[in-house]
Enzyme design. Structure first.
Site, PDB file in Angstrom:
ATOM      1  N   ASP A 104     -16.644  -6.588   7.215  1.00 41.91           N
ATOM      2  CA  ASP A 104     -16.606  -6.348   5.777  1.00 41.91           C
ATOM      3  C   ASP A 104     -17.526  -7.388   5.136  1.00 41.91           C
ATOM      4  OD1 ASP A 104     -13.912  -5.702   3.357  1.00 41.91           O
ATOM      5  OD2 ASP A 104     -16.081  -5.421   3.289  1.00 41.91           O
ATOM      6  N   ASP A 278      -9.379   1.136   8.609  1.00 46.75           N
ATOM      7  CA  ASP A 278      -8.983  -0.201   9.076  1.00 46.75           C
ATOM      8  C   ASP A 278      -7.766  -0.606   8.268  1.00 46.75           C
ATOM      9  OD1 ASP A 278     -10.662  -1.258   6.547  1.00 46.75           O
ATOM     10  OD2 ASP A 278      -9.341  -2.865   7.272  1.00 46.75           O
ATOM     11  N   CYS A 316       6.325   5.218  25.889  1.00 45.21           N
ATOM     12  CA  CYS A 316       5.140   4.446  25.512  1.00 45.21           C
ATOM     13  C   CYS A 316       4.702   3.592  26.696  1.00 45.21           C
ATOM     14  CB  CYS A 316       5.467   3.548  24.305  1.00 45.21           C
ATOM     15  SG  CYS A 316       4.102   2.477  23.813  1.00 45.21           S
ATOM     16  N   CYS A 318       2.871   0.826  26.580  1.00 42.17           N
ATOM     17  CA  CYS A 318       2.512  -0.567  26.264  1.00 42.17           C
ATOM     18  C   CYS A 318       3.474  -1.500  27.002  1.00 42.17           C
ATOM     19  CB  CYS A 318       2.572  -0.787  24.756  1.00 42.17           C
ATOM     20  SG  CYS A 318       4.183  -1.263  24.129  1.00 42.17           S
ATOM     21  N   CYS A 321       7.154  -1.686  25.815  1.00 43.80           N
ATOM     22  CA  CYS A 321       8.030  -0.545  26.128  1.00 43.80           C
ATOM     23  C   CYS A 321       8.241  -0.392  27.624  1.00 43.80           C
ATOM     24  CB  CYS A 321       7.438   0.727  25.557  1.00 43.80           C
ATOM     25  SG  CYS A 321       7.365   0.692  23.774  1.00 43.80           S
ATOM     26  N   HIS A 347       2.402  -3.110  20.848  1.00 45.94           N
ATOM     27  CA  HIS A 347       3.003  -1.773  20.699  1.00 45.94           C
ATOM     28  C   HIS A 347       2.436  -1.040  19.483  1.00 45.94           C
ATOM     29  CE1 HIS A 347       5.798   1.526  20.473  1.00 45.94           C
ATOM     30  NE2 HIS A 347       5.921   1.231  19.186  1.00 45.94           N
TER      31      HIS A 347
HETATM   32  N1  LIG Z   1     -15.963  -4.462   0.696  1.00 42.31           N
HETATM   33  C1  LIG Z   1     -14.790  -3.874   0.348  1.00 42.31           C
HETATM   34  N2  LIG Z   1     -13.704  -4.093   1.110  1.00 42.31           N
HETATM   35  C2  LIG Z   1     -12.502  -3.493   0.762  1.00 42.31           C
HETATM   36  C3  LIG Z   1     -11.360  -3.777   1.523  1.00 42.31           C
HETATM   37  C4  LIG Z   1     -10.150  -3.192   1.147  1.00 42.31           C
HETATM   38  N3  LIG Z   1      -8.884  -3.340   1.670  1.00 42.31           N
HETATM   39  C5  LIG Z   1      -8.112  -2.574   0.865  1.00 42.31           C
HETATM   40  N4  LIG Z   1      -6.800  -2.453   0.975  1.00 42.31           N
HETATM   41  C6  LIG Z   1      -6.012  -3.306   1.884  1.00 42.31           C
HETATM   42  C7  LIG Z   1      -4.613  -2.919   1.586  1.00 42.31           C
HETATM   43  C8  LIG Z   1      -3.589  -3.723   2.294  1.00 42.31           C
HETATM   44  C9  LIG Z   1      -3.476  -5.110   2.099  1.00 42.31           C
HETATM   45  C10 LIG Z   1      -2.431  -5.817   2.758  1.00 42.31           C
HETATM   46  C11 LIG Z   1      -1.535  -5.118   3.563  1.00 42.31           C
HETATM   47  C12 LIG Z   1      -0.396  -5.838   4.246  1.00 42.31           C
HETATM   48  O1  LIG Z   1      -0.313  -7.084   4.106  1.00 42.31           O
HETATM   49  O2  LIG Z   1       0.405  -5.147   4.935  1.00 42.31           O
HETATM   50  C13 LIG Z   1      -1.669  -3.736   3.743  1.00 42.31           C
HETATM   51  C14 LIG Z   1      -2.690  -3.045   3.110  1.00 42.31           C
HETATM   52  N5  LIG Z   1      -8.797  -1.932  -0.094  1.00 42.31           N
HETATM   53  C15 LIG Z   1     -10.091  -2.318   0.043  1.00 42.31           C
HETATM   54  C16 LIG Z   1     -11.221  -2.022  -0.715  1.00 42.31           C
HETATM   55  C17 LIG Z   1     -12.443  -2.632  -0.360  1.00 42.31           C
HETATM   56  C18 LIG Z   1     -13.640  -2.419  -1.139  1.00 42.31           C
HETATM   57  O3  LIG Z   1     -13.656  -1.689  -2.152  1.00 42.31           O
HETATM   58  N6  LIG Z   1     -14.778  -3.055  -0.748  1.00 42.31           N
HETATM   59 ZN   LIG Z   2       5.165   0.599  23.154  1.00 41.67          ZN
END
Ligand SMILES: Nc1nc2cc3nc(NCCc4ccc(C(=O)O)cc4)[nH]c3cc2c(=O)[nH]1
Ligand SMILES: [Zn+2]
Length: 373
Positions: A104, A278, A316, A318, A321, A347
């Site tokens: 990123d 991701d 599973c 892994c 499991c 897992h």
């Molecule tokens: N360059 C760029 N990178 C991004 C990364 C991102 N990541 C997200 N969301 C992540 C959501 C997210 C954050 C934390 C957790 C958790 O702690 O579980 C789960 C999901 N939206 C995103 C939008 C962008 C974007 O516009 N531009």
């Molecule tokens: Zn597993």
């Protein structure tokens, strides 16, 4: 035979293996060919922010079926530094991962992690969240850092428009992202087998999403990400944007939805034409004691598991499991043993890759895949 290059994505290379289920004719399965190997799509990228998928050996990540992992420019530029990683042979060698790497571009992480920052036309000036020292990220410096890291897929430097944003805020933010995308593209060193993806913004406004797509398509990126989602808008609004945004992008190039997500989010997004994902959820929630299973999410810390002598999932493959019980995982997580984080992570990554494999198979057979697993 000429090495196939990610930079061209020739239509025949991006074989759409099969028409997807007619209910969602937008779902597609394909293969992305890169300098570091193939990526089978729809693909889920485990997050390896600081050059490691937390609690996993890279060879273990490989056994889960992951074709590509994600790293972060922001973290790696602060420590150990892009020039040092370059001098040490690049991120692939440094972290012993020979398959594709996507990084990123850093803008999103600056806004969510760094203290004191200033956004200018030039780029973002910020203080490191580690020691407060001053840094600047720009389209040029972010692209150069990703080159020094040796990323297979480089992300353009964008501004992730916060949610909620007014139309005016989203418009000026999207226009800044378009100007930065042009500078990112100019700074990209194009090589066979490597690619750069543009990131469209525009928040929830369809005319802004269209303008963003048109601006970026002109720059002929090797792939396109939909940014500005999974930022608190919720699944309903995200799907509302995904009902039209993927169709604004070239059909023969990969479409990557950043930061998504839970299994149900992934399924819904694939049905709307997304190819790559991701998310920190499988790794972060694994370390926090949440296991994804076909029976739903298991909070292993719950006392009902303390004498449960059965695996998370009986079929599973892994290590968690195959060789252990929920009682043991419950105990390890409760006493914060490192092995607990390792097994839960392993897992969950296996679970997410199995989900992607099943989705790819269902699409290839033209079958519906509304299952929420
Ligand atoms: N360059 C760029 N990178 C991004 C990364 C991102 N990541 C997200 N969301 C992540 C959501 C997210 C954050 C934390 C957790 C958790 O702690 O579980 C789960 C999901 N939206 C995103 C939008 C962008 C974007 O516009 N531009
Ligand atoms: Zn597993």
């Amino acid at each position: 035979e000429k090495e196939v290059s990610i930079t061209k994505f020739p239509a025949d290379e991006r074989k759409i293996i099969a028409k997807a289920h007619d209910k969602y004719k937008k779902a597609r399965a394909g293969i992305i060919n890169t300098r570091h190997g193939q990526i089978h799509t729809p693909a889920f990228m485990p997050v390896g922010t600081k050059g490691t998928v937390k609690a996993m050996l890279p060879e273990s990540v490989q056994t889960t079926g992951a074709d590509i992992i994600l790293g972060n420019t922001y973290h790696l530029m602060l420590q150990p530094g892009a020039k040092r990683v370059f001098k040490l042979g690049g991120l692939h060698k440094f972290m012993n991962w020979s398959k594709p790497l996507l990084t990123d571009s850093g803008g999103f992480q600056v806004m969510s992690l760094s203290k004191l920052r200033k956004i200018t036309e030039e780029g973002v000036i910020f203080n490191s969240h580690i020691d407060g020292s001053k840094f600047m990220l720009s389209p040029e410096s972010s692209t150069e850092i990703q080159y020094l890291l040796g990323s297979t897929i480089t992300m353009a430097f964008d501004e992730c428009t916060p949610y909620p944003s007014t139309y005016e805020q989203a418009k000026s933010s999207m226009e800044l992202t378009s100007r930065w995308a042009k500078r990112s593209r100019k700074a990209f060193y194009s090589r066979d087998g490597y690619g750069q993806f543009g990131i469209i913004q525009g928040s929830i406004y369809n005319d802004l999403r269209l303008k963003s797509a048109l601006d970026l398509i002109e720059l002929d990126f090797e792939g396109y990400a939909i940014g500005g989602l999974a930022v608190g808008e919720g699944q309903e609004l995200m799907f509302k944007v995904l009902d039209y945004a993927p169709d604004l992008l070239p059909i023969n190039k990969p479409r990557y939805l950043m930061g998504v997500g839970k299994p149900a989010d992934i399924i819904g997004a694939v049905q709307r034409g997304i190819d790559m994902f991701d998310c920190v959820i499988p790794t972060r929630s694994g370390r926090n004691g949440q296991a994804f299973t076909k029976y739903g999410v298991v909070n292993i810390r719950n006392s009902k598991y303390k004498e449960d002598n059965t695996p998370l999932e009986e079929d599973c493959l892994c290590p968690a499991c195959k060789n252990y019980t929920k009682a043991y995982l419950h105990y390890l997580v409760k006493v914060k043993e490192i092995l607990g984080a390792m097994l839960m992570t392993w897992h969950n990554l296996m679970y997410f890759q199995k989900l992607m494999l099943r989705i790819r198979e269902y699409i290839a057979q033209g079958k519906d895949f509304d299952f929420i697993s």
